[in-house]
Write a protein that holds these residues in place. Sequence first.
Motif, mmCIF file in Angstrom:
data_model
loop_
_atom_site.group_PDB
_atom_site.id
_atom_site.type_symbol
_atom_site.label_atom_id
_atom_site.label_comp_id
_atom_site.label_asym_id
_atom_site.label_seq_id
_atom_site.Cartn_x
_atom_site.Cartn_y
_atom_site.Cartn_z
ATOM 1 N N LEU A 51 -7.624 10.093 6.337
ATOM 2 C CA LEU A 51 -8.780 10.988 6.169
ATOM 3 C C LEU A 51 -10.057 10.178 5.970
ATOM 4 C CD1 LEU A 51 -6.869 13.449 3.878
ATOM 5 C CD2 LEU A 51 -7.745 14.005 6.157
ATOM 6 N N GLY A 65 -6.798 2.504 -8.168
ATOM 7 C CA GLY A 65 -6.983 3.064 -9.507
ATOM 8 C C GLY A 65 -6.391 4.446 -9.617
ATOM 9 N N ASN A 66 -6.414 4.927 -10.849
ATOM 10 C CA ASN A 66 -5.838 6.225 -11.166
ATOM 11 C C ASN A 66 -6.881 7.311 -10.917
ATOM 12 O OD1 ASN A 66 -4.441 8.363 -12.219
ATOM 13 N ND2 ASN A 66 -3.873 7.319 -14.110
ATOM 14 N N LEU A 67 -6.679 8.075 -9.869
ATOM 15 C CA LEU A 67 -7.519 9.215 -9.505
ATOM 16 C C LEU A 67 -9.006 8.832 -9.473
ATOM 17 C CD1 LEU A 67 -6.189 11.833 -8.681
ATOM 18 C CD2 LEU A 67 -6.930 12.841 -10.825
ATOM 19 N N TYR A 118 2.461 6.640 2.414
ATOM 20 C CA TYR A 118 2.603 7.986 2.990
ATOM 21 C C TYR A 118 2.044 8.019 4.411
ATOM 22 C CZ TYR A 118 2.348 13.115 2.929
ATOM 23 O OH TYR A 118 2.502 14.459 3.183
ATOM 24 N N ARG A 158 5.834 8.934 -5.665
ATOM 25 C CA ARG A 158 4.523 9.156 -6.273
ATOM 26 C C ARG A 158 3.581 9.883 -5.305
ATOM 27 N NH1 ARG A 158 2.129 3.791 -9.022
ATOM 28 N NH2 ARG A 158 2.461 3.124 -6.898
ATOM 29 N N ALA A 159 3.885 9.815 -4.026
ATOM 30 C CA ALA A 159 3.023 10.473 -3.039
ATOM 31 C C ALA A 159 3.239 11.983 -2.997
ATOM 32 C CB ALA A 159 3.239 9.867 -1.652
ATOM 33 N N ASP A 184 -6.651 4.794 -4.234
ATOM 34 C CA ASP A 184 -5.226 5.107 -4.371
ATOM 35 C C ASP A 184 -4.657 4.302 -5.531
ATOM 36 O OD1 ASP A 184 -3.151 6.589 -2.146
ATOM 37 O OD2 ASP A 184 -2.215 5.388 -3.751
ATOM 38 N N VAL A 185 -3.644 4.857 -6.173
ATOM 39 C CA VAL A 185 -2.999 4.188 -7.288
ATOM 40 C C VAL A 185 -2.036 3.100 -6.795
ATOM 41 C CG1 VAL A 185 -1.009 5.755 -7.490
ATOM 42 C CG2 VAL A 185 -2.010 4.752 -9.558
ATOM 43 N N SER A 186 -1.680 3.180 -5.518
ATOM 44 C CA SER A 186 -0.692 2.260 -4.939
ATOM 45 C C SER A 186 -1.385 1.092 -4.236
ATOM 46 C CB SER A 186 0.175 3.040 -3.936
ATOM 47 O OG SER A 186 0.610 2.212 -2.896
ATOM 48 N N PRO A 211 -0.271 14.497 -4.584
ATOM 49 C CA PRO A 211 1.111 14.935 -4.752
ATOM 50 C C PRO A 211 1.103 16.365 -5.299
ATOM 51 C CG PRO A 211 0.601 13.027 -6.160
ATOM 52 C CD PRO A 211 -0.648 13.397 -5.455
ATOM 53 N N GLY A 223 -6.529 9.437 -3.365
ATOM 54 C CA GLY A 223 -5.127 9.431 -2.934
ATOM 55 C C GLY A 223 -5.082 9.211 -1.431
ATOM 56 N N THR A 224 -5.670 8.105 -1.018
ATOM 57 C CA THR A 224 -5.965 7.918 0.423
ATOM 58 C C THR A 224 -4.739 7.577 1.267
ATOM 59 O OG1 THR A 224 -7.604 6.906 1.903
ATOM 60 C CG2 THR A 224 -6.533 5.428 0.311
ATOM 61 N N GLY A 225 -3.668 7.056 0.664
ATOM 62 C CA GLY A 225 -2.462 6.718 1.440
ATOM 63 C C GLY A 225 -2.771 5.680 2.497
ATOM 64 N N ASN A 278 -5.590 15.031 -0.787
ATOM 65 C CA ASN A 278 -4.244 15.480 -0.416
ATOM 66 C C ASN A 278 -3.306 14.864 -1.457
ATOM 67 O OD1 ASN A 278 -1.804 16.142 0.663
ATOM 68 N ND2 ASN A 278 -2.008 14.904 2.533
ATOM 69 N N THR A 315 -1.939 16.283 5.964
ATOM 70 C CA THR A 315 -3.062 15.420 6.345
ATOM 71 C C THR A 315 -3.846 16.079 7.485
ATOM 72 O OG1 THR A 315 -1.489 13.599 5.981
ATOM 73 C CG2 THR A 315 -3.642 13.035 6.922
HETATM 74 C C1 LIG Z 1 0.388 13.133 -0.138
HETATM 75 S S1 LIG Z 1 -0.187 11.449 -0.128
HETATM 76 C C2 LIG Z 1 -1.669 11.647 0.856
HETATM 77 C C3 LIG Z 1 -2.095 10.430 1.610
HETATM 78 C C4 LIG Z 1 -3.261 10.637 2.578
HETATM 79 N N1 LIG Z 1 -4.454 11.089 1.882
HETATM 80 C C5 LIG Z 1 -2.907 11.630 3.646
HETATM 81 O O1 LIG Z 1 -3.441 12.750 3.634
HETATM 82 O O2 LIG Z 1 -2.089 11.293 4.521
HETATM 83 C C6 LIG Z 1 -0.779 11.268 -1.791
HETATM 84 C C7 LIG Z 1 -1.361 9.912 -2.133
HETATM 85 O O3 LIG Z 1 -1.867 9.975 -3.465
HETATM 86 C C8 LIG Z 1 -1.597 8.769 -4.132
HETATM 87 N N2 LIG Z 1 -1.607 9.061 -5.573
HETATM 88 C C9 LIG Z 1 -0.664 9.691 -6.322
HETATM 89 N N3 LIG Z 1 -1.063 9.784 -7.604
HETATM 90 C C10 LIG Z 1 -2.291 9.186 -7.674
HETATM 91 C C11 LIG Z 1 -3.204 8.937 -8.737
HETATM 92 N N4 LIG Z 1 -2.965 9.340 -9.987
HETATM 93 N N5 LIG Z 1 -4.360 8.282 -8.459
HETATM 94 C C12 LIG Z 1 -4.621 7.857 -7.188
HETATM 95 N N6 LIG Z 1 -3.787 8.060 -6.148
HETATM 96 C C13 LIG Z 1 -2.634 8.718 -6.375
HETATM 97 C C14 LIG Z 1 -0.250 8.333 -3.594
HETATM 98 O O4 LIG Z 1 -0.041 6.940 -3.775
HETATM 99 C C15 LIG Z 1 -0.383 8.754 -2.113
HETATM 100 O O5 LIG Z 1 -0.899 7.696 -1.345
#
Ligand SMILES: C[S@@+](CC[C@H](N)C(=O)[O-])C[C@H]1O[C@@H](n2cnc3c(N)ncnc32)[C@H](O)[C@@H]1O
Length: 228
Positions: A55, A95-97, A21, A130-131, A70-72, A114, A49-51, A112, A27
């Motif tokens: 941030l 990891g997941n959240l 993302y 997923r983002a 981040d999960v990705s 999804p 969810g750092t992308g 930030n 952001t």
């Molecule tokens: C809207 S983007 C925001 C990215 C960044 N924080 C920004 O503000 O530009 C959401 C991010 O959350 C991550 N994400 C989605 N579901 C997640 C989960 N269950 N655990 C961790 N990260 C997750 C996505 O891979 C994506 O990188």
Amino acid sequence: MSPEHGGTRASVNPLAPPGVYAPQEDTELLAGALSDEPVPPGADVLDVGTGSGALALEAARRGMRVTAVDVSWRAVCATRLNALVAGVPVRVRRGNLFDPVRDRSFDLILANPPYVPAPGDGRPPRGAARAWDAGADGRLVLDRICREAPALLRPGGVLLLVQSALSGPELTLGHLREAGLKAAVTRRRHIAFGPVLRARERWLRERGLLPPTGDKEELVVVRAELPV
Ligand SMILES: C[S@@+](CC[C@H](N)C(=O)[O-])C[C@H]1O[C@@H](n2cnc3c(N)ncnc32)[C@H](O)[C@@H]1O
């Protein structure tokens, strides 16, 4: 939101390879809220969810001790690379959240997540979507954050979260207040629909999530503080 999803790219601009993302107006709105926050250097910060790490890097530049999750894997690698290039320390975990940080507590949590309502069969989104895709009501991840973040905040700690008005900010406020936090909307911005909202505009209007006319989406920042 993404150029895929929302409007123009943000001024916070680390490298975002394909599938990660790229920083957008959400952001930027959250980065503005972060800059208002009187967090001292050395404070422990989580960017969930750092992308691309946009941030996380902002916080690290201010001397905060930052963990980014981040999960990705692509997002994890991009954030590590961006932190290296920026010359700031960021601990990055996949990891997941909140799973990778269950045993820790924070002065500030940035999210930030999804939050775009998405048609589908109820299965979790895959790939780049997923983002932004977050189930039929856009709250797939938001509700988990509301449930789980309060336990990770230290007394006086703050959660800063950005979401769309389409995915129930009043529910976010309600859940966080039920958990004992002082919560309010502190920033708002209207942005033009991007390709994702345009592609599902009819579906959103049919479900009453969008009014019958208009081509703007409202983003809000929710600030929630755990009393001392
Ligand atoms: C809207 S983007 C925001 C990215 C960044 N924080 C920004 O503000 O530009 C959401 C991010 O959350 C991550 N994400 C989605 N579901 C997640 C989960 N269950 N655990 C961790 N990260 C997750 C996505 O891979 C994506 O990188």
